[in-house]
Enzyme design. Structure first.
Site, PDB file in Angstrom:
ATOM      1  CB  SER A 128       2.925 -25.655   4.681  1.00  0.00           C
ATOM      2  OG  SER A 128       4.107 -26.322   4.357  1.00  0.00           O
ATOM      3  CB  SER A 160       0.542 -35.019   2.184  1.00  0.00           C
ATOM      4  OG  SER A 160       1.240 -34.143   1.355  1.00  0.00           O
ATOM      5  CD  GLU A 243       9.016 -33.367   5.217  1.00  0.00           C
ATOM      6  OE1 GLU A 243       8.963 -32.930   6.376  1.00  0.00           O
ATOM      7  OE2 GLU A 243       8.312 -32.924   4.297  1.00  0.00           O
ATOM      8  CG  ASN A 358      15.141 -28.473  -5.781  1.00  0.00           C
ATOM      9  OD1 ASN A 358      14.740 -29.080  -4.782  1.00  0.00           O
ATOM     10  ND2 ASN A 358      15.429 -29.082  -6.905  1.00  0.00           N
ATOM     11  CD  GLU A 359      13.570 -22.400  -6.463  1.00  0.00           C
ATOM     12  OE1 GLU A 359      12.870 -22.996  -5.623  1.00  0.00           O
ATOM     13  OE2 GLU A 359      13.474 -22.616  -7.686  1.00  0.00           O
TER      14      GLU A 359
HETATM   15  C1  LIG Z   1       2.787 -32.264  -3.162  1.00  0.00           C
HETATM   16  C2  LIG Z   1       3.016 -31.430  -1.948  1.00  0.00           C
HETATM   17  C3  LIG Z   1       2.799 -31.976  -0.694  1.00  0.00           C
HETATM   18  C4  LIG Z   1       2.994 -31.204   0.452  1.00  0.00           C
HETATM   19  N1  LIG Z   1       2.722 -31.767   1.670  1.00  0.00           N
HETATM   20  C5  LIG Z   1       2.874 -31.022   2.780  1.00  0.00           C
HETATM   21  C6  LIG Z   1       2.526 -31.576   4.052  1.00  0.00           C
HETATM   22  O1  LIG Z   1       2.102 -32.730   4.166  1.00  0.00           O
HETATM   23  N2  LIG Z   1       2.640 -30.800   5.138  1.00  0.00           N
HETATM   24  C7  LIG Z   1       3.120 -29.515   5.078  1.00  0.00           C
HETATM   25  O2  LIG Z   1       3.245 -28.894   6.115  1.00  0.00           O
HETATM   26  N3  LIG Z   1       3.443 -28.959   3.877  1.00  0.00           N
HETATM   27  C8  LIG Z   1       3.326 -29.676   2.738  1.00  0.00           C
HETATM   28  N4  LIG Z   1       3.635 -29.133   1.513  1.00  0.00           N
HETATM   29  C9  LIG Z   1       4.015 -27.726   1.453  1.00  0.00           C
HETATM   30  C10 LIG Z   1       5.475 -27.461   1.085  1.00  0.00           C
HETATM   31  O3  LIG Z   1       6.338 -27.768   2.144  1.00  0.00           O
HETATM   32  C11 LIG Z   1       5.567 -25.999   0.653  1.00  0.00           C
HETATM   33  O4  LIG Z   1       4.794 -25.863  -0.528  1.00  0.00           O
HETATM   34  C12 LIG Z   1       6.975 -25.549   0.388  1.00  0.00           C
HETATM   35  O5  LIG Z   1       7.732 -25.525   1.571  1.00  0.00           O
HETATM   36  C13 LIG Z   1       7.015 -24.169  -0.272  1.00  0.00           C
HETATM   37  O6  LIG Z   1       6.253 -23.262   0.440  1.00  0.00           O
HETATM   38  P1  LIG Z   1       5.132 -22.342  -0.278  1.00  0.00           P
HETATM   39  O7  LIG Z   1       4.285 -23.243  -1.089  1.00  0.00           O
HETATM   40  O8  LIG Z   1       4.509 -21.494   0.748  1.00  0.00           O
HETATM   41  O9  LIG Z   1       5.953 -21.465  -1.309  1.00  0.00           O
HETATM   42  P2  LIG Z   1       6.682 -20.097  -0.986  1.00  0.00           P
HETATM   43  O10 LIG Z   1       7.460 -20.250   0.263  1.00  0.00           O
HETATM   44  O11 LIG Z   1       5.703 -18.984  -1.062  1.00  0.00           O
HETATM   45  O12 LIG Z   1       7.706 -19.985  -2.191  1.00  0.00           O
HETATM   46  C14 LIG Z   1       7.336 -19.439  -3.477  1.00  0.00           C
HETATM   47  C15 LIG Z   1       8.586 -19.385  -4.334  1.00  0.00           C
HETATM   48  O13 LIG Z   1       9.541 -18.502  -3.738  1.00  0.00           O
HETATM   49  C16 LIG Z   1      10.792 -19.161  -3.588  1.00  0.00           C
HETATM   50  N5  LIG Z   1      11.444 -18.719  -2.348  1.00  0.00           N
HETATM   51  C17 LIG Z   1      10.852 -18.549  -1.144  1.00  0.00           C
HETATM   52  N6  LIG Z   1      11.776 -18.182  -0.221  1.00  0.00           N
HETATM   53  C18 LIG Z   1      12.966 -18.144  -0.863  1.00  0.00           C
HETATM   54  C19 LIG Z   1      14.302 -17.854  -0.460  1.00  0.00           C
HETATM   55  N7  LIG Z   1      14.585 -17.531   0.810  1.00  0.00           N
HETATM   56  N8  LIG Z   1      15.286 -17.942  -1.381  1.00  0.00           N
HETATM   57  C20 LIG Z   1      15.013 -18.274  -2.661  1.00  0.00           C
HETATM   58  N9  LIG Z   1      13.762 -18.534  -3.120  1.00  0.00           N
HETATM   59  C21 LIG Z   1      12.755 -18.481  -2.230  1.00  0.00           C
HETATM   60  C22 LIG Z   1      10.448 -20.637  -3.493  1.00  0.00           C
HETATM   61  O14 LIG Z   1      11.550 -21.437  -3.879  1.00  0.00           O
HETATM   62  C23 LIG Z   1       9.284 -20.748  -4.465  1.00  0.00           C
HETATM   63  O15 LIG Z   1       9.761 -20.879  -5.777  1.00  0.00           O
HETATM   64  C24 LIG Z   1       3.450 -29.867   0.348  1.00  0.00           C
HETATM   65  C25 LIG Z   1       3.688 -29.317  -0.917  1.00  0.00           C
HETATM   66  C26 LIG Z   1       3.460 -30.067  -2.057  1.00  0.00           C
HETATM   67  C27 LIG Z   1       3.707 -29.448  -3.403  1.00  0.00           C
END
Ligand SMILES: Cc1cc2nc3c(=O)[nH]c(=O)nc-3n(C[C@H](O)[C@H](O)[C@H](O)COP(=O)(O)OP(=O)(O)OC[C@H]3O[C@@H](n4cnc5c(N)ncnc54)[C@H](O)[C@@H]3O)c2cc1C
Length: 372
Positions: A128, A160, A243, A358-359
């Site tokens: 990410s 993480s 994963e 989940n989305e």
């Molecule tokens: C506790 C924790 C640990 C993590 N650890 C790691 C890690 O070790 N390494 C790593 O690389 N990442 C890690 N992550 C990151 C995680 O993979 C991302 O937070 C996640 O994939 C969502 O991306 P974002 O936060 O950029 O949200 P965004 O992508 O900006 O999403 C924001 C909102 O928009 C919605 N959305 C986005 N696109 C769509 C779509 N196409 N259709 C419908 N809804 C959509 C999402 O569901 C969400 O509700 C971690 C996250 C958490 C919370």
């Protein structure tokens, strides 16, 4: 699907259960919610490694156990139920080792696998970025060829355990002119390299579990590249299947669930609510075992993993909701359900975000399972 353990699987479970009992009684760990990802204990990891329980599914010729993914679940189920701290080996065992086995050269396998198997090398996941979470193809961190290797520049977020890890398994753009899914590659970058800065991010409980990782012209040798240059997208999607498809997606809050079982008492309404939850947990468990059976058939689970994770994390969140209702105002004190409710409540929102929201996973199910 009927789930019964073979004699060999039962023997493994007996051995693991005895080990966990001994360790718990010796005070080597205290059961906690989410301990598989937040509990970092290199000593326990080394003991687990010494028993041959890291790399259980890896081929015997590379030092692994040569066993199935279903066997691995038979084992990890007990570690998760015990609420043991597993973060010092979990990521490498679950996804980096299998990725190196699938895409690495013989030299890379010899270089990286033994230290994972010994419980000595800890990895974090560098996917990410600030503008590339759900939309992972938007990754902008660059790894540009220079001399005998690559120069890495960019910014990862939510990483993480980066502050505890030896290596980051990095998704980066090796073709600067490329866009989206093309031109991405995977590299193993030692986190102690010059130019790497790790900044903590504190979650809403105040805990420091994830980080931002900055790369300022970090040089890595050419053999840091795992798999085909430009083939990173295909590799990373395979890893995401592993994963998402583990029992950690339904057992992160097991300590809370056990406390709920103990506290339901004779109250009929509570027993009915708990019964509905128990049934749902069992379905989630079957979905996870089904995904492991897919992995055993020779391909990474894909929509099967997405289905398991959505269903399972939804149940975990319901578990917290129900426990909060039972606790009423007491939920705020932190002492309810053996002290597990408050941390579970603070973790709950992240369960359906980490590893893919989940989305987004529902989109995968719609497209790849239902063909919509
Ligand atoms: C506790 C924790 C640990 C993590 N650890 C790691 C890690 O070790 N390494 C790593 O690389 N990442 C890690 N992550 C990151 C995680 O993979 C991302 O937070 C996640 O994939 C969502 O991306 P974002 O936060 O950029 O949200 P965004 O992508 O900006 O999403 C924001 C909102 O928009 C919605 N959305 C986005 N696109 C769509 C779509 N196409 N259709 C419908 N809804 C959509 C999402 O569901 C969400 O509700 C971690 C996250 C958490 C919370």
């Amino acid at each position: 699907m009927q789930l019964t353990f073979t004699k060999q699987q039962q023997a493994l479970r007996d051995e693991v259960a005895a080990f966990l009992n001994e360790e718990r009684e010796a005070g080597s760990f205290t059961p906690r919610v989410d301990n598989w990802i937040t509990g970092f204990d290199r000593d326990l990891t080394k003991k687990i490694a010494a028993r041959g329980w890291i790399g259980l599914t890896w081929p015997i010729e590379y030092g692994g156990g040569g066993r199935s993914y279903v066997d691995r679940l038979c084992m990890t189920e007990l570690f998760l139920a015990a609420g043991a701290p597993l973060a010092a080996h979990w990521f490498a065992d679950r996804q980096m080792g299998p990725s190196i086995l699938a895409h690495g050269t013989e030299t890379q396998k010899e270089r990286y696998l033994p230290e994972i198997l010994a419980g000595e090398a800890t990895y974090c996941i560098g996917m990410s970025e600030p503008d590339a979470g759900s939309d992972l193809a938007g990754v902008r961190t660059r790894a540009v060829r220079s001399g005998s290797g690559f120069v890495v520049t960019g910014h990862k977020i939510w990483t993480s355990l980066a502050h505890h890890s030896d290596y980051i398994y990095l998704l980066a753009r090796t073709d600067p002119a490329s866009e989206r899914h093309e031109g991405l590659s995977e590299l193993i970058v030692p986190l102690r390299s010059e130019g790497v800065t790790i900044s903590p991010i504190h979650d809403m409980s105040g805990a420091h579990h994830f980080n931002e990782v900055f790369f300022d012209e970090v040089f890595v040798e050419g053999d840091a590249l795992i798999g085909a240059e430009g083939g990173g997208w295909r590799q990373v999607t395979g890893q995401l299947g592993y994963e998402r498809a583990g029992l950690e997606r339904v057992m992160s809050l097991w300590a809370l669930f056990e406390a709920m079982r103990a506290e339901a008492g004779d109250d009929e309404r509570r027993q009915e609510e708990l019964g509905a939850l128990e049934a749902a947990v069992r379905v989630a468990r079957l979905l996870v075992f089904r995904a492991a059976a897919v992995a055993d058939s020779g391909r990474p689970p894909d929509h099967e993993a997405a289905m398991a994770k959505v269903f399972a994390t939804d149940i975990e969140q319901r578990m917290v909701e129900l426990a909060s209702q039972w606790a009423g105002r007491g939920a705020r004190t932190g002492a309810t359900f053996g002290g597990h409710l408050l941390p579970a409540w603070l973790i709950a929102p992240s369960l359906s975000i980490r590893g893919g929201t989940n989305e987004v996973l529902r989109g995968i199910i719609a497209r790849r399972a239902l063909g919509l």
